[in-house]
Every structure is written in C-alpha cells, then in structure tokens.
Design an enzyme around this catalytic site. Structure first.
Site, short mmCIF file in Angstrom:
data_model
loop_
_atom_site.label_atom_id
_atom_site.label_comp_id
_atom_site.label_asym_id
_atom_site.label_seq_id
_atom_site.Cartn_x
_atom_site.Cartn_y
_atom_site.Cartn_z
N ASP A 229 0.96 -15.11 5.93
CA ASP A 229 0.17 -15.53 4.77
C ASP A 229 0.99 -15.46 3.49
OD1 ASP A 229 -1.39 -14.49 6.93
OD2 ASP A 229 -3.15 -14.36 5.65
N HIS A 231 -0.73 -17.04 0.54
CA HIS A 231 -1.92 -16.92 -0.33
C HIS A 231 -1.67 -17.22 -1.81
CE1 HIS A 231 -5.40 -15.95 2.01
NE2 HIS A 231 -4.79 -14.99 2.67
N ASP A 258 -2.90 -19.73 5.87
CA ASP A 258 -3.33 -19.08 4.63
C ASP A 258 -2.29 -19.28 3.53
OD1 ASP A 258 -5.60 -18.36 5.97
OD2 ASP A 258 -5.50 -16.23 5.48
N ASP A 261 -5.70 -19.97 -1.64
CA ASP A 261 -6.78 -19.02 -1.97
C ASP A 261 -6.21 -17.69 -2.43
OD1 ASP A 261 -8.98 -20.66 -1.59
OD2 ASP A 261 -9.31 -20.05 0.49
N ARG A 262 -7.03 -16.98 -3.20
CA ARG A 262 -6.73 -15.67 -3.77
C ARG A 262 -5.63 -15.74 -4.82
NH1 ARG A 262 -9.71 -11.75 -1.57
NH2 ARG A 262 -10.60 -12.04 0.49
N ASN A 290 -7.40 -19.39 8.51
CA ASN A 290 -8.85 -19.42 8.24
C ASN A 290 -9.15 -19.84 6.81
OD1 ASN A 290 -7.75 -16.66 7.67
ND2 ASN A 290 -9.83 -16.28 6.96
N HIS A 291 -8.17 -19.73 5.90
CA HIS A 291 -8.41 -20.15 4.52
C HIS A 291 -8.10 -21.61 4.27
CE1 HIS A 291 -9.67 -16.63 2.12
NE2 HIS A 291 -9.18 -15.97 3.15
N HIS A 339 -2.58 -18.02 13.83
CA HIS A 339 -2.89 -17.32 12.60
C HIS A 339 -3.66 -16.03 12.84
CE1 HIS A 339 -3.65 -16.54 8.42
NE2 HIS A 339 -4.92 -16.35 8.71
N ARG A 387 -14.58 -8.46 10.72
CA ARG A 387 -14.75 -9.54 9.74
C ARG A 387 -16.09 -10.25 9.88
NH1 ARG A 387 -9.48 -11.01 7.68
NH2 ARG A 387 -7.82 -10.08 8.94
N HIS A 414 -2.70 -12.97 9.14
CA HIS A 414 -4.14 -12.75 8.91
C HIS A 414 -4.49 -11.39 8.31
CE1 HIS A 414 -8.27 -13.93 9.47
NE2 HIS A 414 -8.51 -13.23 10.55
#
Length: 488
Positions: A229, A231, A258, A261-262, A290-291, A339, A387, A414
């Site tokens: 990730d 991100h 990923d 995001d964030r 997943n993002h 991922h 999660r 992840h």
C-alpha cells in the site's frame, strides 16, 4: 454476580489510561487497556463504545460493529453505542445501516451538533445512492468511451509538462514527460486534464487486456520488486524510486493495491503509476486493492481529491479503470501476490481466480471480496475478519492453498506493520506495506520486497517516512471522520 467496588475502581483507572493512549494516537495500547477494563466490568456500555471507536481507528470495523452492538444491548438508550456502530458501518460503505443508527442516536440526543451533521451527511449519501440506483442502466456507455479528448484543449497559459505530439495528431507518453510530471507534482502543481485523461485512457486499454490473474515470468538473472500500500503518500513513493530506481524494463515493479485514499496526494500517485504502466506495460504491474472501489473512495478521500483537482467525469473514468485492475499476480510460478488474502473455502485454484469477472465493484463476499479484504491470523482454521469483510485465515489454510497450487509463498499487503513488513504462517505468508508513518500518525516504517529470479527468496528493504507539504492525510475525506469524541 457483578463486579465489586474494587473492580469498578480499577476498571475506571484502566479506562483513563486507555483514553490517554487514544488521545496520543497509540490505538493498540488503548485497545489493550479498554479490553482489561471490560474484563473487570463487562456490563459497562461506555467501555464497549470506547473500544469500538478504537477498533475504527485500527480499521477493524467488524470488531467495532460487534462492540457497539454490545454497548446497545447493555444500554438501549446509550447514544454513543448507535453513534459508533453508525461510524463503523459508514467506514465499511454500509451507508443505509449507518443512516438507520444515526437516526436512532438523534432521537436520544436531538441537539448534538456533531450528530446532526453526521446524520445530514449520511442522508445525502443515501439519497444519492437511491438516485443512482434509480437511473442505473446496463446500456449506459462507460465515461471513458464517451470522452472526447480533442475537446480538452491545452491552453497557451499552461506551463506544466507536455506530452510529445499534438492535439491534432495525438499525444504519446515518454519517459521525459513522466519524469517532468513527477517533478511538477513534487512542486504541488496539477497536470493538465488533457494529459491526465490521456494517461487514464491509455492505461485502461492495457489493463482491460489483462486476465484477472497475471503470470509474470523471470529469468534467473532478473530481479523484481513488490511494493505494498502507498495510500496517496506521493513523497514516500518518490523515496522508493530514489532507493530502488525508477520502473523500467530492467527494473520491474508490482504495486499491490491501495494506491489511493487516506493520503492527500492520491491523484499524483495513481497518475504516476499509470503513466509507468503505459511506458512499460510488461514490466510495471498494478493490482487492485480494497480501496480501488467506489464506496471506499467516497469515504476516504480519493473522490473528493479528484473532484477538487479535476472534476466528476475524471472520477468516473478512474472508477471504471479500477474495475480492470487484476486481482492477483504469480511471479515465476512460485510466488502469488494478492492485496488482502485467502478464501473462506478450501480448494480454490489459480484457474478459479483467472475465471473471476473483475469488471465490477467488489461484492460483499466470494472470491473477489476475499482477495481484496482477508487477513491472516496466527491460529489454525478460519474466523470472521475483524474488518467485517473477508475472512481471517490461519497458517494451515495458507499451507493447503500453496500446496494445492504448487506455490512457495503468499505475499499480501493491506495492513500497516511496525517494520513495514511481517513474515507469518511459518514463513508461508509475507505482508508488505509501503506507506511509512501511515496517515501521518502511525509511526510505522515502510518496506518493499525484492526477488531474484534464480531463487525467489524475499529480500526486504525498510525505510522511514520523508517530509511532505503541509497537506494532512484525509484532507479530502468525508467530513464524517473529523470530530468524533470519546464517550467518556
């Protein structure tokens, strides 16, 4: 028999320690102390609600829902119980469930300004969902296929990097352009929409031609780098390239989902990686995380960032492109990279993964969901994932999957890890995470893995976060995550 007075006093002391750790953003320590308090005073709704909020900060939203539900069972009028469950469901993209709980909370605290704000925000999201469902048509053409690139003229005042070619004859992506684009991004400048869309459409073509599982052969003398990730932490991506070199035909990479995001430089990250994919389609590989999904992008900032820097049409093209990202890669017939992780049932083969129709938003269960969301656990067997999506799988599950498919190693991402990576499941499972000091607060290192074709033994490089401009993580995220307070 309930707790005695001594237990209650000790539980309150533990709660105070947990609250202090939470405020210092040491969420792991807070979780431990709240759990101790619950063990001493298991009928306190407040302790469960506070632990639920801690789970949200640790991205364990399934556990947060469970704790908030227990708080509600203990005290059906406890506002924070509904509040926390709504927060967790919103973070999971379960907006209708979140709206239901925010409405219940509002009945008990009708004048709470933060609650009213969150209720209004969630109501807007639910109304938008209903509108989208009402107008949805299977015949609707993708935005990428209706975009007229020729209409996106490059103004004479634009002083940023330009592709070679012309609006009339078309543009080409070159290494010189990509390097200039990265420097442009470093200076916090926006790439012209014409060139951004050119990257998107070209990369979409490459991704669309790929299977859901991509096989990557290596010669004995070749090396290969896997990153986890990133991100939206663009300046840390530049540091990876500084440490390990730019992607090229002789320096291939796999970025394991990923991308966005964030972090608040997600546009810069994804355009850079897609541009390298266009330059070196056989040597730069991008996996879906997943993002890379609609609901996550609405909540965690990417959609807000794209609309701030470009517009809704560009966001639609990103959303469509993400659906063409492969779900898994197998390197040299020995190492599988996904991922999230493995599956809720035994017997899944590589051919099963190849057959997945990935051109969709991730479902709530099934193989595609589990590839993107699952996590390893230390104990044997399978458990519900903390999660709230996917499954937690043990070392026996990993070993059985590898043996069935004649593989040596599972690499996944992840999860943030203190050292940027972690080896689990008796060496069968490796987690790699490449976003150091995740969200500007976790204090973790980042890492990447380098394999050599001759032996495929993972070699780890760890690195610390580098400085970045004063744009905080989650700057473009939903306002839902701005002002929640502990129910102390």
């Amino acid at each position: 028999m309930g707790p005695d007075e001594t237990d209650l006093v000790a539980a309150e002391e533990l709660k105070a320690k947990a609250n202090s750790a939470f405020k210092e953003k040491d969420y792991t320590a807070a979780l431990v102390e709240y759990t101790k308090a619950i063990q001493l005073a298991p009928t306190s709704a407040i302790y469960y609600a506070n632990r639920a909020f801690t789970h949200i900060r640790l991205e364990s939203c399934g556990s947060a829902v469970a704790d908030a539900t227990r708080a509600i069972e203990l005290d059906p009028k406890y506002v924070k119980g509904y509040y926390r469950r709504a927060d967790a469901n919103f973070a999971l993209g379960k907006f209708k469930l979140a709206y239901k709980d925010f409405r219940l909370a509002a009945k008990f605290a009708p004048h709470d300004p933060d609650l009213r704000k969150k209720l209004a925000e969630t109501e807007r999201v639910v109304k938008r969902l209903r509108f989208e469902e009402a107008i949805a048509s299977e015949e609707e053409r993708p935005a990428a296929e209706t975009l007229d690139l020729a209409s996106l003229a490059v103004e004479g005042s634009y002083a940023g990097p330009q592709m070679t070619g012309s609006e009339k004859d078309g543009y080409e992506i070159s290494l010189t352009f990509v390097e200039a684009m990265m420097e442009h991004f470093r200076e916090q400048q926006i790439l012209h929409r014409r060139f951004a869309c050119q990257i998107l459409l070209t990369a979409r073509g490459h991704l669309k031609a790929l299977p859901s599982l991509v096989d990557i052969p290596l010669e004995d003398s070749q090396h290969f780098t896997v990153c986890g990730d990133v991100h939206g932490q663009f300046y840390d991506l530049l540091n990876i390239f500084k440490l390990n070199g730019l992607p090229s035909e002789s320096n291939p990479y796999l970025f394991n989902g990923d991308f966005v995001d964030r972090g608040s430089f997600s546009v810069e990250i994804i355009l850079t990686l897609l541009a390298f994919k266009c330059l070196y389609p056989q040597h730069v590989h991008l996996a879906r995380g997943n993002h890379e999904s609609k609901h996550m992008n609405q909540v965690y900032g990417f959609e807000g960032e794209v609309k701030h820097k470009y517009n809704g049409t560009v966001m639609d093209i990103f959303r469509e492109l993400f659906c063409w990202l492969p779900l898994a890669h197998v390197i040299n017939k020995r190492v599988i990279v996904v991922h999230g992780g493995l599956f809720a049932r035994d017997g899944v083969t590589l051919d099963d993964i190849r057959k997945i129709d990935r051109n969709r938003q991730p479902p709530d269960d099934g193989l595609m969901c589990e590839l993107l969301w699952s996590d390893p656990q230390p104990t044997k067997g399978r458990s519900p994932n903390k999660r709230g999506v996917g499954v937690a799988f043990g070392p026996d599950v990993t070993r059985a999957f590898l043996e069935l498919n004649k593989l040596d190693l599972l690499v996944r991402s992840h999860e943030a890890k203190p050292d940027g990576y972690e080896v689990e499941h008796n060496g069968d499972c490796v987690t790699v995470f490449s976003a150091p000091n995740y969200c500007d607060q976790m204090g973790n290192k980042g890492a990447f893995i380098r394999f050599k074709g001759a032996d495929m033994i993972p070699e780890f490089t760890t690195f610390a976060a580098v400085s970045h401009p004063d744009v905080k993580a989650m700057a473009y995220a939903s306002s839902m995550f701005g002002s929640s307070l502990l129910g102390v």
